[in-house]
Enzyme design. Structure first.
Site: not given
Length: 452
Positions: A30, A152, A154-155, A254, A256, A260, A263
């Site tokens: 980096d 793929f 998911r945080e 779900h 809501g 956000g 991605c």
């Protein structure tokens, strides 16, 4: 395998740490020297459950290291993964590929003649072809292969997603590259994770199509929630009723405040732009983008209505700032639009988030932050649950009731059963649940925010 990960951000760090945990030797490169220095001292720049322990364990084992110098890492690599940012470009929403192409131009002269470049960054279709053109321009004599290998993750659940994936998509028509990538992912063989080999353009489209489809499911159930509120139906029961259909499935249903994160917002925009560039209309995805943008300020109007039609001079306690639980990511978080809209209406906003305060301070002004939910709620005229952190799922409602100046709970994630909340003396407002006549007026009244 000798693996180099270009980019030590979210995708690069999680992927590099997991590859090293498989037994591969991984170097994360980096250009941000402060980030590299922090990682060498076992200070993780992002919040992701389990990541700190995973990094520390593999650094200690000698399989994972960090550097700002690509020339010391790339020459010995079997595979160089690109995991640099592709943010939305100002003006047209297209993915900014400048970091990708700059990284390619830097690494190609350093690579072995038979190396493999694998793109993990989310990139529009055709990016792999442009990378290959750059490779042939810089190293016409080499046999460097270019592969698409989208992530793929998911945080909040990225490590489990990486180690127990639904599928691994690898885009290449090169037999040698296919064998190399098969070896990279061989440790997942026992988990029976399917390796899906496709063409490079197919892999690139698959990533965008997956995210756009999930964003569409979220947006669809949110519009159904609006209908439920008007006709006295319960969106949670509707979601269960349709989600049990195996053709539909229960996930991402779900209701809501809208999606956000890093991605869905940028990937839906990039897909629309990419399709338009190829003369293809993406009317469904265009509608998803528009409806989601409108959704967030509509949630602020819901809060205003719950407060009697005006929030001017009132204290509103916002619980949860990040776009989802188990992350510190504030990118495109619904809380940003909701809080700004409440402030536009004259509200004084108090806020608490278990991990997101540091990032929130850089994005929001005139917000008072608190270290826990109860101090945040003390003296407030309403509580608004925006992010469904586990710490907010079993709050002491009696204690909250005693702290609040006005007992109003706006539950934008439908965390609590309405009857239980009302039993503790609250006015309860959820999403897509039968309206409480004591809580609801005409959405949008009293705030000066035009219906969107």
């Amino acid at each position: 395998m000798q693996i180099v990960m270009i980019g030590a951000g979210y995708v690069g760090l999680v992927s590099g740490a997991c590859f090293s945990d498989f037994g591969h030797n991984v170097i994360c490169v980096d250009k941000d020297e402060d980030r590299i220095a922090a990682l060498r001292q076992a200070r993780i720049p992002i919040f992701e459950p389990g990541l700190a322990d995973l990094v520390e364990r593999n650094v200690r084992a000698g399989r994972l290291s960090f550097t700002a110098d690509a020339s010391s890492a790339v020459p010995s690599a079997d595979v160089v993964f690109l995991a640099v940012g592709t943010p939305s470009r100002r003006g047209d929403g297209f993915a900014d590929l400048s970091f990708v192409y700059a990284a390619v131009r830097e690494i190609v002269p350093l690579m072995a003649d038979d190396g493999v470049i694998a793109t993990k960054s989310t990139v529009p279709v055709g990016t792999g072809d442009e990378i290959e053109r750059i490779v042939r321009e810089l190293r016409p004599e080499a046999s460097i292969a270019v592969v698409s290998n989208p992530e793929f993750l998911r945080e909040g659940a990225a490590i489990d997603d990486f180690k127990r994936p639904d599928r691994i998509v690898i885009g290449t028509d090169d037999a040698r590259a296919r064998a190399v990538m098969g070896e990279v992912y061989r440790p997942l063989y026992l988990n029976a994770a399917p390796l899906v080999f496709v063409s490079r353009p197919t892999a690139e489209v698959t990533k965008y199509a997956a995210n756009a489809f999930l964003a569409t499911k979220i947006t669809f159930i949110n519009e159904i929630a609006d209908l439920c509120e008007q006709v006295g139906a319960n969106v949670s029961d509707v979601a269960r009723g349709i989600g049990l259909d195996k053709r539909i499935g229960p996930k991402f249903l779900h209701a809501g405040p809208g999606y956000g994160g890093s991605c869905f917002p940028k990937d839906t925009l990039a897909l629309v732009k990419s399709a338009n560039d190829h003369g293809v209309a993406m009317r469904v995805v265009e509608a998803v983008v528009a409806v989601n943008d409108q959704r967030k300020r509509a949630m602020a109007r819901k809060v205003v209505t719950a407060c009697g039609g005006s929030v001017r001079g009132k204290r509103i306690a916002v619980l949860g700032l990040t776009f989802k639980p188990n992350t510190d990511d504030m990118r495109e978080a619904p809380s940003l639009s909701i809080i700004r809209a409440l402030q536009d209406g004259g509200a004084l906003v108090h806020a608490h988030d278990p991990e997101g305060e540091s990032q929130a301070r850089e994005l929001l002004s005139d917000v008072t932050y608190f270290s826990d939910a109860y101090s945040c709620a003390d003296g407030a005229d309403a509580i608004v649950i925006v992010t469904e952190w586990e710490a907010f799922r079993a709050l002491d409602l009696s204690r909250l009731r005693a702290l609040l100046r006005t007992p109003v709970l706006v539950d934008l994630r439908n965390v609590y059963p309405p009857d239980e909340v009302k039993r503790h003396g609250f006015t309860y407002v959820g999403v897509g649940r039968p309206a409480d006549p004591t809580a609801y007026g005409q959405i949008g009244e009293g705030m000066g925010i035009a219906a969107e």
